[in-house]
Design a protein around this motif. Structure first.
Motif, PDB file in Angstrom:
ATOM      1  N   LEU A   7       0.801   1.028   4.944  1.00  0.00           N
ATOM      2  CA  LEU A   7       1.354   0.539   3.675  1.00  0.00           C
ATOM      3  C   LEU A   7       0.834  -0.834   3.246  1.00  0.00           C
ATOM      4  O   LEU A   7       1.173  -1.294   2.153  1.00  0.00           O
ATOM      5  CB  LEU A   7       2.881   0.488   3.777  1.00  0.00           C
ATOM      6  CG  LEU A   7       3.579   1.853   3.813  1.00  0.00           C
ATOM      7  CD1 LEU A   7       5.023   1.718   4.271  1.00  0.00           C
ATOM      8  CD2 LEU A   7       3.518   2.511   2.447  1.00  0.00           C
ATOM      9  N   ARG A   8      -0.005  -1.467   4.077  1.00  0.00           N
ATOM     10  CA  ARG A   8      -0.431  -2.834   3.734  1.00  0.00           C
ATOM     11  C   ARG A   8      -1.126  -2.890   2.374  1.00  0.00           C
ATOM     12  O   ARG A   8      -0.871  -3.780   1.554  1.00  0.00           O
ATOM     13  CB  ARG A   8      -1.363  -3.384   4.823  1.00  0.00           C
ATOM     14  CG  ARG A   8      -1.916  -4.785   4.516  1.00  0.00           C
ATOM     15  CD  ARG A   8      -0.799  -5.807   4.356  1.00  0.00           C
ATOM     16  NE  ARG A   8      -1.206  -6.954   3.573  1.00  0.00           N
ATOM     17  CZ  ARG A   8      -1.684  -8.083   4.099  1.00  0.00           C
ATOM     18  NH1 ARG A   8      -1.831  -8.195   5.407  1.00  0.00           N
ATOM     19  NH2 ARG A   8      -2.012  -9.097   3.326  1.00  0.00           N
ATOM     20  N   GLY A   9      -2.007  -1.958   2.102  1.00  0.00           N
ATOM     21  CA  GLY A   9      -2.704  -1.949   0.813  1.00  0.00           C
ATOM     22  C   GLY A   9      -1.770  -1.709  -0.346  1.00  0.00           C
ATOM     23  O   GLY A   9      -1.937  -2.274  -1.446  1.00  0.00           O
ATOM     24  N   VAL A  10      -0.765  -0.867  -0.136  1.00  0.00           N
ATOM     25  CA  VAL A  10       0.244  -0.618  -1.165  1.00  0.00           C
ATOM     26  C   VAL A  10       1.013  -1.898  -1.456  1.00  0.00           C
ATOM     27  O   VAL A  10       1.277  -2.242  -2.614  1.00  0.00           O
ATOM     28  CB  VAL A  10       1.213   0.499  -0.702  1.00  0.00           C
ATOM     29  CG1 VAL A  10       2.390   0.635  -1.672  1.00  0.00           C
ATOM     30  CG2 VAL A  10       0.477   1.824  -0.572  1.00  0.00           C
ATOM     31  N   ILE A  67       0.230   4.698  -4.601  1.00  0.00           N
ATOM     32  CA  ILE A  67       0.690   3.881  -5.727  1.00  0.00           C
ATOM     33  C   ILE A  67       1.050   4.771  -6.918  1.00  0.00           C
ATOM     34  O   ILE A  67       2.100   4.611  -7.555  1.00  0.00           O
ATOM     35  CB  ILE A  67      -0.388   2.866  -6.151  1.00  0.00           C
ATOM     36  CG1 ILE A  67      -0.605   1.824  -5.054  1.00  0.00           C
ATOM     37  CG2 ILE A  67      -0.024   2.201  -7.476  1.00  0.00           C
ATOM     38  CD1 ILE A  67       0.529   0.868  -4.865  1.00  0.00           C
ATOM     39  N   ASP A 119      -9.118   7.721  -1.074  1.00  0.00           N
ATOM     40  CA  ASP A 119      -8.327   6.915  -2.021  1.00  0.00           C
ATOM     41  C   ASP A 119      -6.838   6.960  -1.722  1.00  0.00           C
ATOM     42  O   ASP A 119      -5.998   7.168  -2.604  1.00  0.00           O
ATOM     43  CB  ASP A 119      -8.592   7.369  -3.465  1.00  0.00           C
ATOM     44  CG  ASP A 119     -10.055   7.267  -3.845  1.00  0.00           C
ATOM     45  OD1 ASP A 119     -10.694   6.269  -3.450  1.00  0.00           O
ATOM     46  OD2 ASP A 119     -10.564   8.178  -4.514  1.00  0.00           O
ATOM     47  N   CYS A 125       6.823   7.339   4.709  1.00  0.00           N
ATOM     48  CA  CYS A 125       5.372   7.319   4.946  1.00  0.00           C
ATOM     49  C   CYS A 125       5.081   7.642   6.408  1.00  0.00           C
ATOM     50  O   CYS A 125       5.513   6.912   7.305  1.00  0.00           O
ATOM     51  CB  CYS A 125       4.790   5.958   4.587  1.00  0.00           C
ATOM     52  SG  CYS A 125       4.846   5.602   2.832  1.00  0.00           S
ATOM     53  N   PRO A 171      -5.255   4.756   4.338  1.00  0.00           N
ATOM     54  CA  PRO A 171      -6.081   3.631   3.885  1.00  0.00           C
ATOM     55  C   PRO A 171      -7.119   3.165   4.905  1.00  0.00           C
ATOM     56  O   PRO A 171      -8.220   2.754   4.536  1.00  0.00           O
ATOM     57  CB  PRO A 171      -5.051   2.520   3.632  1.00  0.00           C
ATOM     58  CG  PRO A 171      -3.776   3.236   3.367  1.00  0.00           C
ATOM     59  CD  PRO A 171      -3.811   4.459   4.244  1.00  0.00           C
ATOM     60  N   ILE A 210      -4.602   4.585  -0.913  1.00  0.00           N
ATOM     61  CA  ILE A 210      -3.750   3.582  -1.561  1.00  0.00           C
ATOM     62  C   ILE A 210      -3.460   3.985  -2.997  1.00  0.00           C
ATOM     63  O   ILE A 210      -2.299   3.959  -3.451  1.00  0.00           O
ATOM     64  CB  ILE A 210      -4.401   2.191  -1.503  1.00  0.00           C
ATOM     65  CG1 ILE A 210      -4.465   1.704  -0.059  1.00  0.00           C
ATOM     66  CG2 ILE A 210      -3.630   1.191  -2.368  1.00  0.00           C
ATOM     67  CD1 ILE A 210      -5.231   0.407   0.131  1.00  0.00           C
TER      68      ILE A 210
END
Length: 381
Positions: A17-20, A371, A365, A108, A161, A367
């Motif tokens: 989830l870091r990119g989110v 999103i 893709d 998630c 991700p 992230i």
């Protein structure tokens, strides 16, 4: 502006989830993100200066009171939770709270395996604390939750991700770059074959699975009862006749301690802990482990991988095994045979074959996929 509450606890969930988090925290986002950190996630958020509310076990209020206060402050339209190995996780209280208030919840899942334990908590119901929607990395994980009774339309295959990041790094990790990196990180390896063993902790969802039992088909020396020690001992036994041509590296899990693996560490040529694992994997000729996601990351980089597990049912925990990407062994004779293949490089897959098979398994893709769905559900609610 739509309010989204995100609850994270374990390293796997944060990685997923870091990119989110980065995108939704952007001031240009139409979504207002509030993060609740538990356990490991607290130190992670502190390290990277991520604004968050920490839940600590010693807090005076009960978890129900804490959740109610957080909910009243932020009034989320959507709850997003990452799973953890904590069967008493406060995240379950958030999910239950959302369910009672008819607020949509999204879970998630960062990796295939243990679907029946992810939302069980202390109950006998595999979906006792399940959210309304799931994000999963691949179709095998989707099928596993569908088999438990989750509606297929509510389980979205989004990819991961980290795998997108590694696809981009394939060009960076050229032969010349990896040779330079190898010299920098493992100068004593010289021209030997580097095999990285990626460790895990011997605890998790369904703790009894991680201790020696009558179901184990691997036993190690018999001195140790934890899953990790048993498998490491079997690996070291299997490569003994090839020792002169190998440089072995033990990569510790973030939750491993040097003390718990003190009996194994001296038997490896090198030890790696902390920082990014990707450079370590890029230097390797082969990567061995149990069912860690790091084996998938190695596959994303085109590396030959081997999963050694002490029970045959664990071969279903890693989706790359069924896909024919990762070799697997669960008896001593199989471990010896597979390690011999790695050491002699007989019948090995090419990086190009591994790339192709891996990319077919995991959508790209991730992230953007997550999103898009979070914002869709936020507006829909």
């Amino acid at each position: 502006m739509t309010s989204v509450l995100l609850v994270v606890e374990d390293p796997g969930a944060i990685t997923m989830l870091r990119g989110v988090i980065d995108v939704l925290q952007d001031t240009r986002s139409s979504t207002q993100l509030h993060i609740v950190a538990i356990g490991y996630a607290i130190s992670y958020c502190q390290q990277y200066s991520i604004p968050h509310t920490a839940i600590i076990a010693e807090d005076g209020d009960s978890i129900d009171e804490i959740v109610e206060k957080i909910w009243a402050e932020h009034k989320p339209k959507v709850l997003v939770v990452g799973t953890s190995e904590n069967i008493s996780s406060p995240a379950f209280v958030f999910t239950r709270y959302a369910r009672k208030r008819h607020i949509l919840s999204i879970g998630c899942i960062d990796a295939f395996g243990n679907a029946e334990y992810r939302f069980r908590g202390n109950s006998n119901n595999a979906l006792a604390f399940a959210p309304d929607i799931l994000f999963v990395p691949d179709q095998p994980t989707q099928k596993a939750f569908s088999a438990l009774g989750f509606a297929s339309k509510s389980v979205h295959v989004v990819g991961h991700p980290v795998f997108d990041e590694l696809r981009e790094k394939r060009l960076l990790y050229s032969s010349a770059y990896c040779a330079s990196l190898r010299q920098e990180m493992f100068p004593d390896a010289q021209d030997k074959m580097i095999i990285v063993f990626v460790s895990e902790v011997s605890t998790g969802l369904g703790d009894n699975q991680f201790r020696h039992s009558s179901k184990y088909t691997l036993h190690g020396s018999g001195l140790y009862k934890d899953r990790t020690s048993i498998v490491i001992e079997e690996f070291l036994h299997a490569i003994e006749s090839h020792r002169n041509m190998l440089y072995t590296v033990l990569r510790l899990h973030p939750k491993n301690t040097f003390e718990e693996l003190a009996h194994c560490i001296p038997k490896f040529n090198g030890i790696s802990s902390g920082g990014s694992i990707h450079d370590i994997l890029a230097c390797a000729d082969s990567v061995v482990g149990m069912t860690t996601t790091a084996l998938l990351e190695a596959s994303a980089l085109g590396k030959k991988t081997l999963s050694i597990v002490p029970r045959i049912e664990e071969q279903t925990w890693l989706s790359s095994i069924a896909a024919g990407i990762t070799a697997s062994a669960c008896t001593r004779s199989e471990v010896v045979a597979e390690c011999n293949q790695l050491c002699t490089q007989r019948g090995q897959q090419s990086p190009e074959y591994i790339y192709s098979a891996f990319d077919a398994l995991y959508p790209q893709d991730a992230i953007a996929n997550m999103i898009e769905k979070i914002q869709f559900y936020a507006v829909a609610k």
